[in-house]
Design an enzyme around this catalytic site. Structure first.
Site, PDB file in Angstrom:
ATOM      1  N   ASN A  45      -5.851 -55.007  43.491  1.00 43.41           N
ATOM      2  CA  ASN A  45      -4.653 -55.753  43.081  1.00 43.41           C
ATOM      3  C   ASN A  45      -4.944 -57.155  42.548  1.00 43.41           C
ATOM      4  OD1 ASN A  45      -5.167 -56.091  46.068  1.00 43.41           O
ATOM      5  ND2 ASN A  45      -3.687 -57.751  45.765  1.00 43.41           N
ATOM      6  N   ASP A  93      -5.155 -48.631  52.815  1.00 44.91           N
ATOM      7  CA  ASP A  93      -5.737 -49.607  53.731  1.00 44.91           C
ATOM      8  C   ASP A  93      -7.010 -48.987  54.284  1.00 44.91           C
ATOM      9  OD1 ASP A  93      -6.467 -51.359  55.697  1.00 44.91           O
ATOM     10  OD2 ASP A  93      -4.487 -51.493  56.633  1.00 44.91           O
ATOM     11  N   ASN A 120     -14.546 -51.868  46.496  1.00 51.00           N
ATOM     12  CA  ASN A 120     -14.442 -53.307  46.242  1.00 51.00           C
ATOM     13  C   ASN A 120     -13.727 -54.051  47.369  1.00 51.00           C
ATOM     14  OD1 ASN A 120     -14.092 -55.865  44.487  1.00 51.00           O
ATOM     15  ND2 ASN A 120     -11.985 -55.252  44.959  1.00 51.00           N
ATOM     16  N   SER A 172     -23.263 -58.329  48.074  1.00 51.95           N
ATOM     17  CA  SER A 172     -23.572 -59.741  47.849  1.00 51.95           C
ATOM     18  C   SER A 172     -25.034 -60.027  48.128  1.00 51.95           C
ATOM     19  CB  SER A 172     -22.707 -60.617  48.755  1.00 51.95           C
ATOM     20  OG  SER A 172     -23.106 -61.975  48.675  1.00 51.95           O
ATOM     21  N   TYR A 232     -19.667 -62.739  56.922  1.00 55.28           N
ATOM     22  CA  TYR A 232     -19.606 -62.068  55.619  1.00 55.28           C
ATOM     23  C   TYR A 232     -20.994 -61.560  55.229  1.00 55.28           C
ATOM     24  CZ  TYR A 232     -18.631 -61.386  50.629  1.00 55.28           C
ATOM     25  OH  TYR A 232     -18.498 -60.848  49.380  1.00 55.28           O
ATOM     26  N   VAL A 269     -17.953 -65.750  42.180  1.00 51.10           N
ATOM     27  CA  VAL A 269     -16.891 -65.585  41.186  1.00 51.10           C
ATOM     28  C   VAL A 269     -15.656 -66.408  41.565  1.00 51.10           C
ATOM     29  CG1 VAL A 269     -15.453 -63.903  39.965  1.00 51.10           C
ATOM     30  CG2 VAL A 269     -17.750 -63.275  40.720  1.00 51.10           C
ATOM     31  N   LYS A 270     -14.988 -66.926  40.569  1.00 48.31           N
ATOM     32  CA  LYS A 270     -13.767 -67.715  40.781  1.00 48.31           C
ATOM     33  C   LYS A 270     -12.606 -66.788  41.130  1.00 48.31           C
ATOM     34  CE  LYS A 270     -15.341 -71.045  37.336  1.00 48.31           C
ATOM     35  NZ  LYS A 270     -15.146 -71.551  35.968  1.00 48.31           N
ATOM     36  N   THR A 271     -12.466 -66.497  42.431  1.00 48.77           N
ATOM     37  CA  THR A 271     -11.374 -65.646  42.919  1.00 48.77           C
ATOM     38  C   THR A 271     -10.817 -66.251  44.202  1.00 48.77           C
ATOM     39  OG1 THR A 271     -12.786 -64.266  44.328  1.00 48.77           O
ATOM     40  CG2 THR A 271     -12.534 -63.583  42.018  1.00 48.77           C
TER      41      THR A 271
END
Length: 313
Positions: A45, A93, A120, A172, A232, A269-271
């Site tokens: 999304n 989910d 993802n 990552s 993470y 990344v710019k998120t």
């Protein structure tokens, strides 16, 4: 020019080359897919997931965008459909087994299966220099166990084909075992997790259980875990290990029923996941995942990629 500057220059050149490659259309002999080719993207999304959906749909595939939040997912699909792209929505989910089962039943009934799965969906609760492990259990449950549950539920639905089905796990570099920075300092554990032949779900699960137990009793800072984005990083280390483990199992499948599983790092990344503080655009972050999903001459399995090149685990 110092080593840092040289590395930055090399990276920028790679990104420029990739930007150029993205402008070159796939040739007919490279396009193994069609509108009937089904790609499922979790956490689609927003951010990288949304961009992966957009790029795959732009290439002419049928994309199923999934997300935990139905309203956000529906709005995202509307935006893509208004651009003329073949994208449909279904709620999912990945930490809820009943949600996964409902999705699998719907997918089987409406599409007969899928060709590509992009895992993802993920969470991160630390931004900037923060390194709280307050949400470690949720991070591990979503990023690793959710990915694992989704993969295991979906594999039976992957369609047989000459080119093979594909699973792409978004991971990552922070979870690298042998990176120069942020790696596990426990040498014996690192060696165990590096050995593909002896790697097992039990070892991965035991590693995560040990980490979470140390988080609970407050000893994690001396446990040899990564010191940046610790929870993470550990979750993505597990995803990387699981990718190699599943590759070993899936490599035994006969021709015509091959499933190629690999993982990749989208970069910083710019998120929303990074507080929009990254240095890569979402287009750049999604690129290698889409490239992996669409490769016509897929020969590698259980590998780790960044910027369209293989990197070490």
């Amino acid at each position: 020019m110092g080593n840092k500057d040289k590395a930055k220059e090399r990276r920028e050149k790679r990104l420029q080359d990739i930007r150029l490659q993205r402008t070159i259309p796939y040739s007919d002999h490279q396009r193994w897919w069609s509108k009937e080719t089904v790609a499922v993207v979790t956490g689609g999304n927003r951010g990288i997931g949304f961009e992966i959906c957009r790029q795959l749909a732009t290439h002419g595939l049928t994309v199923i965008l999934t997300s935990r939040d139905s309203s956000a997912g529906v709005e995202s699909v509307k935006a893509l459909q208004e651009g003329g792209l073949s994208v449909v929505y279904h709620q999912l989910d990945i930490v809820d087994n009943s949600s996964i089962n409902q999705f699998v039943e719907w997918l089987q009934e409406n599409y007969g299966g899928l060709d590509i799965l992009v895992n993802n969906a993920g969470v991160n609760f630390n931004l900037g220099s923060d390194n709280s492990v307050e949400n470690a259990r949720k991070v591990i449950e979503t990023n690793y166990y959710g990915t694992k549950s989704m993969t295991e539920a979906i594999i039976p639905l992957m369609k047989p084909s000459v080119v093979g089905a594909r699973i792409v796990n978004v991971s990552s570099r922070l979870g690298r075992l042998n990176g120069r920075r942020n790696r596990i300092s426990h040498v014996a554990l690192r060696e165990q997790l590096s050995d593909v032949e002896s790697l097992s779900e039990e070892l991965i699960d035991r590693t995560l259980s040990t980490f979470l137990q140390q988080v609970e009793d407050g000893t994690w800072t001396t446990g040899g875990w990564p010191q940046v984005y610790t929870d993470y990083s550990v979750s993505k280390l597990a995803v990387n290990a699981y990718t190699r483990l599943m590759a070993r199992k899936l490599s035994e499948r006969p021709e015509g029923q091959k499933i190629y599983i690999n993982c990749y790092c989208p970069g910083w990344v710019k998120t929303a996941l990074t507080g929009y503080a990254g240095n890569n655009t979402v287009e750049e972050g999604a690129d290698t995942g889409v490239w992996l999903a669409l490769l016509s001459d897929q020969t590698f399995i259980g590998k780790f990629f960044a910027e369209r090149r293989e990197i070490n685990f």
